[in-house]
Design an enzyme around this catalytic site. Sequence first.
Site, short mmCIF file in Angstrom:
data_model
loop_
_atom_site.label_atom_id
_atom_site.label_comp_id
_atom_site.label_asym_id
_atom_site.label_seq_id
_atom_site.Cartn_x
_atom_site.Cartn_y
_atom_site.Cartn_z
N GLY A 57 0.82 -1.21 0.00
CA GLY A 57 0.00 0.00 0.00
C GLY A 57 0.86 1.25 0.00
O GLY A 57 1.69 1.43 0.88
N ASP A 68 -5.54 3.26 8.13
CA ASP A 68 -6.92 2.83 8.30
C ASP A 68 -7.05 1.34 8.53
O ASP A 68 -8.12 0.86 8.92
CB ASP A 68 -7.74 3.19 7.05
CG ASP A 68 -7.95 4.69 6.91
OD1 ASP A 68 -7.78 5.39 7.91
OD2 ASP A 68 -8.28 5.15 5.80
N GLY A 115 0.33 6.38 4.76
CA GLY A 115 1.17 5.64 5.70
C GLY A 115 2.27 4.87 5.03
O GLY A 115 3.45 4.95 5.42
N GLU A 124 -18.55 18.00 2.70
CA GLU A 124 -17.84 18.59 1.57
C GLU A 124 -18.53 18.27 0.24
O GLU A 124 -18.63 19.13 -0.64
CB GLU A 124 -16.39 18.11 1.57
CG GLU A 124 -15.59 18.69 2.74
CD GLU A 124 -14.23 18.05 2.92
OE1 GLU A 124 -13.39 18.66 3.63
OE2 GLU A 124 -14.00 16.96 2.38
N GLY A 161 -0.35 4.45 0.15
CA GLY A 161 -1.11 5.61 0.59
C GLY A 161 -0.25 6.48 1.49
O GLY A 161 0.98 6.42 1.46
N ALA A 218 -5.34 11.24 7.43
CA ALA A 218 -4.03 11.24 6.78
C ALA A 218 -2.88 11.56 7.74
O ALA A 218 -1.85 10.87 7.73
CB ALA A 218 -4.04 12.21 5.61
N VAL A 231 -2.21 -7.82 -4.06
CA VAL A 231 -1.83 -8.78 -3.02
C VAL A 231 -3.01 -9.71 -2.76
O VAL A 231 -4.13 -9.27 -2.51
CB VAL A 231 -1.42 -8.06 -1.72
CG1 VAL A 231 -1.25 -9.05 -0.58
CG2 VAL A 231 -0.13 -7.28 -1.95
#
Length: 453
Positions: free
Chosen positions: A12, A300, A16, A171, A14, A316, A80
């Site tokens: 991943g 997450d 992190g 939003e 992202g 984030a 994966v």
Amino acid sequence: MTARRPKVVIVGAGFGGLTAAQSLARAPVDVTIIDRHNFHYFQPLLYQVATAALSPADIAWPIRGILRRQKNATVFLADVAGIDAQARIVHAGSLCVPYDYLVLATGATHSYFGHPEWASVAPGLKQIEDATVIRRKILLAFEHAELTDDADEQRRLLTFVIVGGGPTGVEMAGAIAEVAHHALSTEFRRIDPHSARVILIEAGPRLLPAFPQDLAAYARQSLERMGVEVRTNTLVTDCTETGVDLGETQIAAGTVIWAAGVVASPAAEWLGAEHDRAERVKVDAHLKVPGRPEIFVIGDTASVIDSDGKPVPGIAPAAKQMGRYVAEVIAAEAANGTTPGPFRYRHQGDLATIGRKAAVVKLDSIHLTGFIGWLFWGIAHVYFLIGLRNRAVVAFTWLWNYLTYQRGARLITGGPAAQAAAQDEKVRPLPSSIEVSHGPERNQSRVGRADWR
């Protein structure tokens, strides 16, 4: 672990995972990043792609480009499928990638609370693909309304329902209202875009439950001034092609957007690890899986309890802090066998934009609203974008949109046939110099779904 350089596999890319990879640039390890996409994207601005304010390329960057100067990093584009924790192997497509340390940063997806059939009619917003699908639905709603002579069908098509009153829902509701009332207001001849209904539904007693009461109240008032109908203490009981059911009441709607909940990736299933109700892996104070000190879970995907006993939020900044901490632990253990102290989360504030010149910001005891809050929100988001080009493009685009009330990314692309082709396409990475097996797959202790990065 042998005397060779430890192999770190990060699943991943992202916030992190990418932060962990970059933080290991000077560590005595070899890093492999596996992601099902070839790009990293700035998730807080996905709603702007979904509402045609920005293009996908404005908030996304190729992973290989970001890590091109990091000599100890290798990038694989692959899905994966599972992890053999006993053999320390990650199974990704045709590859079997060995690891000494494993970092799972596979994120989360939408939770429909036991109703997966709602996904086809109420898309959520977690990926670039989600944003372009939602953009297509929103823009086509106006186009189809322009084509029909049926007044009831026009009203249905011009009704937009957002389920979930967190930051994403707030939003989205504000942005859709601005699209209808400003960007498209003079471009149609048979319909009046001003007549569009935007309805925001929240099951709880108020919007933005993570924000203080005064900021949540301001957000509601601002949305209602923009023409958004806000319904709190309202539970959605069904989502269909024609709208949503609220118990015995039905709202006919052409577009339904889901922003009500998330569920973690199948990392817990892959590992056979303990998890919470949202399927997030329960980790220890060092973000390690209990009984598996070589496996870290962050972002997450992880259920983390802070030093004050509160859960760390799935945002984030938290994921980036976890990524830096995990890199620190791996570098220390690889260098001298020591482990730093436990992870400590530092909350940096909460931000949500509502619309033009309206946002809410919480920084410790400081609360900002209105134009000042909106300006702070914009500066903060531009600052955290990757690359000077993207910062400049996004800042200029926002300035242009503010001055002209226009949205320049109003492209209707990716019909059903194109989406199906994209889902069926499989990309297999080329072999690299790291130890990778292309032979028959080994026995896997846990195999999960192959749709996660």
